[in-house]
Design a protein around this motif. Sequence first.
Motif, PDB file in Angstrom:
ATOM      1  N   LEU A   1       3.208   5.784  -2.906  1.00 31.61           N
ATOM      2  CA  LEU A   1       4.417   6.542  -3.243  1.00 31.61           C
ATOM      3  C   LEU A   1       4.603   6.618  -4.756  1.00 31.61           C
ATOM      4  O   LEU A   1       4.912   7.682  -5.301  1.00 31.61           O
ATOM      5  CB  LEU A   1       5.642   5.916  -2.583  1.00 31.61           C
ATOM      6  CG  LEU A   1       6.971   6.614  -2.854  1.00 31.61           C
ATOM      7  CD1 LEU A   1       6.943   8.068  -2.390  1.00 31.61           C
ATOM      8  CD2 LEU A   1       8.094   5.862  -2.178  1.00 31.61           C
ATOM      9  N   ILE A   2       4.396   5.506  -5.442  1.00 32.97           N
ATOM     10  CA  ILE A   2       4.532   5.495  -6.899  1.00 32.97           C
ATOM     11  C   ILE A   2       3.487   6.406  -7.536  1.00 32.97           C
ATOM     12  O   ILE A   2       3.820   7.228  -8.406  1.00 32.97           O
ATOM     13  CB  ILE A   2       4.427   4.054  -7.437  1.00 32.97           C
ATOM     14  CG1 ILE A   2       5.711   3.288  -7.100  1.00 32.97           C
ATOM     15  CG2 ILE A   2       4.156   4.051  -8.946  1.00 32.97           C
ATOM     16  CD1 ILE A   2       5.667   1.805  -7.412  1.00 32.97           C
ATOM     17  N   LEU A   3       2.246   6.309  -7.115  1.00 37.12           N
ATOM     18  CA  LEU A   3       1.195   7.142  -7.701  1.00 37.12           C
ATOM     19  C   LEU A   3       1.425   8.624  -7.401  1.00 37.12           C
ATOM     20  O   LEU A   3       1.222   9.482  -8.271  1.00 37.12           O
ATOM     21  CB  LEU A   3      -0.179   6.687  -7.213  1.00 37.12           C
ATOM     22  CG  LEU A   3      -0.597   5.294  -7.683  1.00 37.12           C
ATOM     23  CD1 LEU A   3      -1.944   4.904  -7.075  1.00 37.12           C
ATOM     24  CD2 LEU A   3      -0.633   5.191  -9.195  1.00 37.12           C
TER      25      LEU A   3
ATOM     26  N   LYS B   1       4.218  -2.226 -12.538  1.00 31.71           N
ATOM     27  CA  LYS B   1       3.430  -1.838 -11.367  1.00 31.71           C
ATOM     28  C   LYS B   1       2.215  -1.011 -11.791  1.00 31.71           C
ATOM     29  O   LYS B   1       1.112  -1.207 -11.283  1.00 31.71           O
ATOM     30  CB  LYS B   1       4.300  -1.100 -10.356  1.00 31.71           C
ATOM     31  CG  LYS B   1       5.304  -2.039  -9.697  1.00 31.71           C
ATOM     32  CD  LYS B   1       6.064  -1.379  -8.587  1.00 31.71           C
ATOM     33  CE  LYS B   1       7.030  -2.351  -7.966  1.00 31.71           C
ATOM     34  NZ  LYS B   1       6.394  -3.432  -7.222  1.00 31.71           N
ATOM     35  N   ILE B   2       2.407  -0.105 -12.746  1.00 30.36           N
ATOM     36  CA  ILE B   2       1.296   0.702 -13.249  1.00 30.36           C
ATOM     37  C   ILE B   2       0.223  -0.205 -13.839  1.00 30.36           C
ATOM     38  O   ILE B   2      -0.972  -0.020 -13.579  1.00 30.36           O
ATOM     39  CB  ILE B   2       1.790   1.719 -14.303  1.00 30.36           C
ATOM     40  CG1 ILE B   2       2.574   2.837 -13.614  1.00 30.36           C
ATOM     41  CG2 ILE B   2       0.624   2.289 -15.100  1.00 30.36           C
ATOM     42  CD1 ILE B   2       3.300   3.762 -14.582  1.00 30.36           C
ATOM     43  N   SER B   3       0.640  -1.184 -14.612  1.00 36.74           N
ATOM     44  CA  SER B   3      -0.307  -2.121 -15.215  1.00 36.74           C
ATOM     45  C   SER B   3      -1.093  -2.867 -14.139  1.00 36.74           C
ATOM     46  O   SER B   3      -2.316  -3.017 -14.234  1.00 36.74           O
ATOM     47  CB  SER B   3       0.441  -3.109 -16.105  1.00 36.74           C
ATOM     48  OG  SER B   3      -0.440  -4.040 -16.657  1.00 36.74           O
ATOM     49  N   ALA B   4      -0.395  -3.304 -13.098  1.00 32.98           N
ATOM     50  CA  ALA B   4      -1.055  -4.017 -12.008  1.00 32.98           C
ATOM     51  C   ALA B   4      -2.023  -3.093 -11.265  1.00 32.98           C
ATOM     52  O   ALA B   4      -3.137  -3.503 -10.917  1.00 32.98           O
ATOM     53  CB  ALA B   4      -0.014  -4.577 -11.038  1.00 32.98           C
ATOM     54  N   TYR B   5      -1.625  -1.847 -11.029  1.00 34.16           N
ATOM     55  CA  TYR B   5      -2.502  -0.900 -10.332  1.00 34.16           C
ATOM     56  C   TYR B   5      -3.758  -0.625 -11.142  1.00 34.16           C
ATOM     57  O   TYR B   5      -4.857  -0.587 -10.602  1.00 34.16           O
ATOM     58  CB  TYR B   5      -1.778   0.419 -10.039  1.00 34.16           C
ATOM     59  CG  TYR B   5      -0.556   0.282  -9.152  1.00 34.16           C
ATOM     60  CD1 TYR B   5      -0.415  -0.770  -8.247  1.00 34.16           C
ATOM     61  CD2 TYR B   5       0.476   1.195  -9.226  1.00 34.16           C
ATOM     62  CE1 TYR B   5       0.710  -0.891  -7.453  1.00 34.16           C
ATOM     63  CE2 TYR B   5       1.603   1.084  -8.422  1.00 34.16           C
ATOM     64  CZ  TYR B   5       1.711   0.042  -7.545  1.00 34.16           C
ATOM     65  OH  TYR B   5       2.830  -0.065  -6.761  1.00 34.16           O
ATOM     66  N   ARG B   6      -3.587  -0.430 -12.448  1.00 31.72           N
ATOM     67  CA  ARG B   6      -4.755  -0.195 -13.309  1.00 31.72           C
ATOM     68  C   ARG B   6      -5.679  -1.407 -13.296  1.00 31.72           C
ATOM     69  O   ARG B   6      -6.896  -1.258 -13.286  1.00 31.72           O
ATOM     70  CB  ARG B   6      -4.309   0.119 -14.731  1.00 31.72           C
ATOM     71  CG  ARG B   6      -3.841   1.526 -14.892  1.00 31.72           C
ATOM     72  CD  ARG B   6      -3.761   1.921 -16.354  1.00 31.72           C
ATOM     73  NE  ARG B   6      -3.393   3.323 -16.450  1.00 31.72           N
ATOM     74  CZ  ARG B   6      -2.394   3.783 -17.174  1.00 31.72           C
ATOM     75  NH1 ARG B   6      -1.661   2.951 -17.891  1.00 31.72           N
ATOM     76  NH2 ARG B   6      -2.129   5.060 -17.207  1.00 31.72           N
ATOM     77  N   GLY B   7      -5.070  -2.601 -13.303  1.00 27.88           N
ATOM     78  CA  GLY B   7      -5.855  -3.828 -13.277  1.00 27.88           C
ATOM     79  C   GLY B   7      -6.690  -3.965 -12.019  1.00 27.88           C
ATOM     80  O   GLY B   7      -7.722  -4.634 -12.013  1.00 27.88           O
TER      81      GLY B   7
ATOM     82  N   GLU C   1       0.830  -1.208   0.000  1.00 27.66           N
ATOM     83  CA  GLU C   1       0.000   0.000   0.000  1.00 27.66           C
ATOM     84  C   GLU C   1       0.862   1.255   0.000  1.00 27.66           C
ATOM     85  O   GLU C   1       0.596   2.209  -0.732  1.00 27.66           O
ATOM     86  CB  GLU C   1      -0.931   0.016   1.212  1.00 27.66           C
ATOM     87  CG  GLU C   1      -2.023  -1.030   1.162  1.00 27.66           C
ATOM     88  CD  GLU C   1      -2.768  -1.170   2.471  1.00 27.66           C
ATOM     89  OE1 GLU C   1      -3.972  -1.466   2.407  1.00 27.66           O
ATOM     90  OE2 GLU C   1      -2.170  -1.004   3.565  1.00 27.66           O
ATOM     91  N   VAL C   2       1.910   1.246   0.820  1.00 30.77           N
ATOM     92  CA  VAL C   2       2.817   2.394   0.887  1.00 30.77           C
ATOM     93  C   VAL C   2       3.536   2.567  -0.443  1.00 30.77           C
ATOM     94  O   VAL C   2       3.640   3.681  -0.969  1.00 30.77           O
ATOM     95  CB  VAL C   2       3.826   2.241   2.049  1.00 30.77           C
ATOM     96  CG1 VAL C   2       4.866   3.354   2.025  1.00 30.77           C
ATOM     97  CG2 VAL C   2       3.093   2.220   3.388  1.00 30.77           C
TER      98      VAL C   2
END
Length: 72
Positions: free
Chosen positions: A26-28, A55-61, A21-22
């Motif tokens: 932080l990435i976003l 990571k972006i792909s996973a977050y969007r998913g 979560e952290v």
Amino acid sequence: MHDLHLDHAAVEQLVGLTFAEVERDLILATLHETGGNRTHAANMLGISIRTLRNKISAYRGKGNDVPQSAAQ
């Protein structure tokens, strides 16, 4: 290595969150700060652009709102 002095109150707000979560937050936040510039964000975070893209792909998913680059 940065000579980093974290605010104890800010650190205490992280207590109870998972590392994932952290990391996501932080990435976003870094992507938001860089106007969605993935190369700049990856450099700031000290990770490869490939890792950031994955990571972006996973977050969007998972339905997270990921900042878009101003060039997109």
